[in-house]
Design an enzyme around this catalytic site. Sequence first.
Site, mmCIF file in Angstrom:
data_model
loop_
_atom_site.group_PDB
_atom_site.id
_atom_site.type_symbol
_atom_site.label_atom_id
_atom_site.label_comp_id
_atom_site.label_asym_id
_atom_site.label_seq_id
_atom_site.Cartn_x
_atom_site.Cartn_y
_atom_site.Cartn_z
ATOM 1 N N SER A 17 0.805 -1.229 0.000
ATOM 2 C CA SER A 17 0.000 0.000 0.000
ATOM 3 C C SER A 17 0.842 1.286 0.000
ATOM 4 C CB SER A 17 -0.968 -0.002 1.186
ATOM 5 O OG SER A 17 -1.900 -1.034 1.001
ATOM 6 N N THR A 62 -5.627 -3.354 7.560
ATOM 7 C CA THR A 62 -5.539 -4.695 6.990
ATOM 8 C C THR A 62 -5.504 -5.731 8.109
ATOM 9 O OG1 THR A 62 -4.366 -6.015 5.341
ATOM 10 C CG2 THR A 62 -2.997 -4.588 6.721
ATOM 11 N N LYS A 66 -9.608 -5.514 10.608
ATOM 12 C CA LYS A 66 -10.750 -4.915 9.892
ATOM 13 C C LYS A 66 -12.024 -4.908 10.738
ATOM 14 C CE LYS A 66 -9.063 -5.837 5.220
ATOM 15 N NZ LYS A 66 -9.335 -6.403 3.907
ATOM 16 N N GLU A 78 -22.737 2.548 4.116
ATOM 17 C CA GLU A 78 -23.604 1.366 4.009
ATOM 18 C C GLU A 78 -22.779 0.113 3.689
ATOM 19 O OE1 GLU A 78 -26.334 1.060 0.702
ATOM 20 O OE2 GLU A 78 -27.694 -0.244 1.831
ATOM 21 N N ASN A 87 -11.902 -1.221 5.913
ATOM 22 C CA ASN A 87 -10.501 -1.158 5.480
ATOM 23 C C ASN A 87 -10.043 0.274 5.231
ATOM 24 O OD1 ASN A 87 -11.653 -0.493 2.999
ATOM 25 N ND2 ASN A 87 -10.173 -1.689 1.832
ATOM 26 N N ALA A 128 -16.349 -17.654 2.704
ATOM 27 C CA ALA A 128 -17.326 -16.884 3.485
ATOM 28 C C ALA A 128 -16.644 -16.163 4.639
ATOM 29 C CB ALA A 128 -18.428 -17.804 3.999
ATOM 30 N N GLY A 130 -13.939 -12.721 5.795
ATOM 31 C CA GLY A 130 -14.047 -11.262 5.742
ATOM 32 C C GLY A 130 -14.043 -10.721 4.320
ATOM 33 N N TYR A 217 -2.870 -12.806 -4.504
ATOM 34 C CA TYR A 217 -1.915 -12.535 -5.585
ATOM 35 C C TYR A 217 -0.544 -13.033 -5.148
ATOM 36 C CZ TYR A 217 -1.649 -8.561 -2.439
ATOM 37 O OH TYR A 217 -1.577 -7.789 -1.308
HETATM 38 P P1 NDP Z 1 -10.649 -15.277 6.278
HETATM 39 O O1 NDP Z 1 -9.643 -15.922 7.153
HETATM 40 O O2 NDP Z 1 -11.638 -14.332 6.870
HETATM 41 O O3 NDP Z 1 -11.527 -16.429 5.531
HETATM 42 C C1 NDP Z 1 -10.869 -17.530 4.956
HETATM 43 C C2 NDP Z 1 -11.853 -18.295 4.044
HETATM 44 O O4 NDP Z 1 -11.097 -19.262 3.322
HETATM 45 C C3 NDP Z 1 -12.946 -19.054 4.788
HETATM 46 O O5 NDP Z 1 -14.108 -19.043 4.001
HETATM 47 C C4 NDP Z 1 -12.351 -20.476 4.896
HETATM 48 O O6 NDP Z 1 -13.304 -21.497 5.008
HETATM 49 C C5 NDP Z 1 -11.671 -20.571 3.545
HETATM 50 N N1 NDP Z 1 -10.582 -21.540 3.489
HETATM 51 C C6 NDP Z 1 -9.383 -21.475 4.113
HETATM 52 N N2 NDP Z 1 -8.623 -22.532 3.777
HETATM 53 C C7 NDP Z 1 -9.357 -23.303 2.933
HETATM 54 C C8 NDP Z 1 -9.123 -24.533 2.245
HETATM 55 N N3 NDP Z 1 -7.952 -25.177 2.360
HETATM 56 N N4 NDP Z 1 -10.095 -25.010 1.440
HETATM 57 C C9 NDP Z 1 -11.273 -24.357 1.303
HETATM 58 N N5 NDP Z 1 -11.563 -23.193 1.936
HETATM 59 C C10 NDP Z 1 -10.616 -22.673 2.748
HETATM 60 O O7 NDP Z 1 -9.799 -14.584 5.110
HETATM 61 P P2 NDP Z 1 -10.246 -13.336 4.214
HETATM 62 O O8 NDP Z 1 -11.644 -13.555 3.810
HETATM 63 O O9 NDP Z 1 -9.889 -12.073 4.903
HETATM 64 O O10 NDP Z 1 -9.253 -13.453 2.957
HETATM 65 C C11 NDP Z 1 -9.444 -14.418 1.946
HETATM 66 C C12 NDP Z 1 -8.431 -14.210 0.817
HETATM 67 O O11 NDP Z 1 -8.690 -12.987 0.133
HETATM 68 C C13 NDP Z 1 -6.975 -14.133 1.307
HETATM 69 O O12 NDP Z 1 -6.186 -14.917 0.428
HETATM 70 C C14 NDP Z 1 -6.614 -12.670 1.167
HETATM 71 O O13 NDP Z 1 -5.243 -12.490 0.898
HETATM 72 C C15 NDP Z 1 -7.478 -12.259 -0.023
HETATM 73 N N6 NDP Z 1 -7.784 -10.811 -0.067
HETATM 74 C C16 NDP Z 1 -7.323 -10.081 -1.130
HETATM 75 C C17 NDP Z 1 -7.600 -8.731 -1.234
HETATM 76 C C18 NDP Z 1 -7.082 -7.958 -2.410
HETATM 77 O O14 NDP Z 1 -7.118 -6.709 -2.384
HETATM 78 N N7 NDP Z 1 -6.627 -8.607 -3.466
HETATM 79 C C19 NDP Z 1 -8.380 -8.011 -0.216
HETATM 80 C C20 NDP Z 1 -8.840 -8.879 0.862
HETATM 81 C C21 NDP Z 1 -8.523 -10.228 0.921
HETATM 82 P P3 NDP Z 1 -13.898 -21.949 6.438
HETATM 83 O O15 NDP Z 1 -14.969 -20.945 6.783
HETATM 84 O O16 NDP Z 1 -14.407 -23.302 6.206
HETATM 85 O O17 NDP Z 1 -12.742 -21.892 7.400
#
Ligand code: NDP
Length: 271
Positions: A17, A62, A66, A78, A87, A128, A130, A217
């Site tokens: 960032s 980050t 968050k 909203e 964020n 599902a 953040g 990424y």
């Molecule tokens: P969270 O920790 O909040 O959620 C993780 C999610 O991944 C859950 O739904 C979890 O499932 C699932 N998961 C984890 N491991 C596995 C697996 N081996 N197989 C299947 N499902 C899995 O993370 P975030 O939502 O904050 O982030 C998710 C991704 O998005 C990250 O890689 C992050 O880097 C990326 N991201 C990118 C951004 C960008 O600007 N490019 C911005 C924000 C995030 P379960 O509920 O079953 O545990």
Amino acid sequence: MLDQYAVIGNPISHSQSPRIHALFAQQTGQSVQYSALLAPLDSFPITVFDFINKGGRGANVTLPFKLQAHQLATRLTERASCAQAVNTLTFENNEIIGDNTDGIGLVNDISRNLAVNLASKRILLIGAGGASRGVILPLLQQKPLLLTITNRTFDKAEALQQQFQSYGNIHARSLDHFIDQSFDVVINATSASLQNTFPDIPVNVFAVDALAYDMMYSKEPTAFLKFAQQSGVNHLSDGIGMLVEQAAESFYIWRNVRPETKPVIALLKSQ
Ligand code: NDP
């Protein structure tokens, strides 16, 4: 003195960032200084108030803060309220305004940079957590034909369906439900790629000419993108464009100027 902004997280040294905002400031001629602040895991509010006291005008937030940023905000947009995650913080007239630009960042990357119009498309959102929660409202606002959400832990996908069903056509489906269904856009919003693996989906989820998008990424294609490619998908993207687009939206909120994102994305991709 330059107007002060920062990204706050833990860890933070890897964050792109500061670089992205420095490029935006240079490009638009804005007098902005943007730094990276490491907040101790138990002291996020102290770090924010300390930054405000030192003249901070706004901050990106980050992992893993968050949710805490959402709680700290005195006013929410909203999209931040729906996402239950913030964020982007703006410090103004003794208020802390919380916004969430992740979703619009994803939508702008897909629709502008990758030229995929999401209206009337069948979208599959995997995950599902953040990140997923933050993108659902902006995706539904594009009026897709349907937005299907799935997750390893199915209860969480169901909870998101219930929370967002008044905003558009959203359905939760379990991962073993996709034997004969395909989608125009398949978005991996899980963190599985961090473990070099991918969610357990069948190859048929990718429609002909589908876009496969991984929010993560990295230098090398992620495990999810490799799987999509092996399944015959040609249109592949990681989340670097989303990262730059969400930063551009924050920059716009703070400075009321829209930076050009394409040259910044191209620069980051080339390095
Ligand atoms: P969270 O920790 O909040 O959620 C993780 C999610 O991944 C859950 O739904 C979890 O499932 C699932 N998961 C984890 N491991 C596995 C697996 N081996 N197989 C299947 N499902 C899995 O993370 P975030 O939502 O904050 O982030 C998710 C991704 O998005 C990250 O890689 C992050 O880097 C990326 N991201 C990118 C951004 C960008 O600007 N490019 C911005 C924000 C995030 P379960 O509920 O079953 O545990």
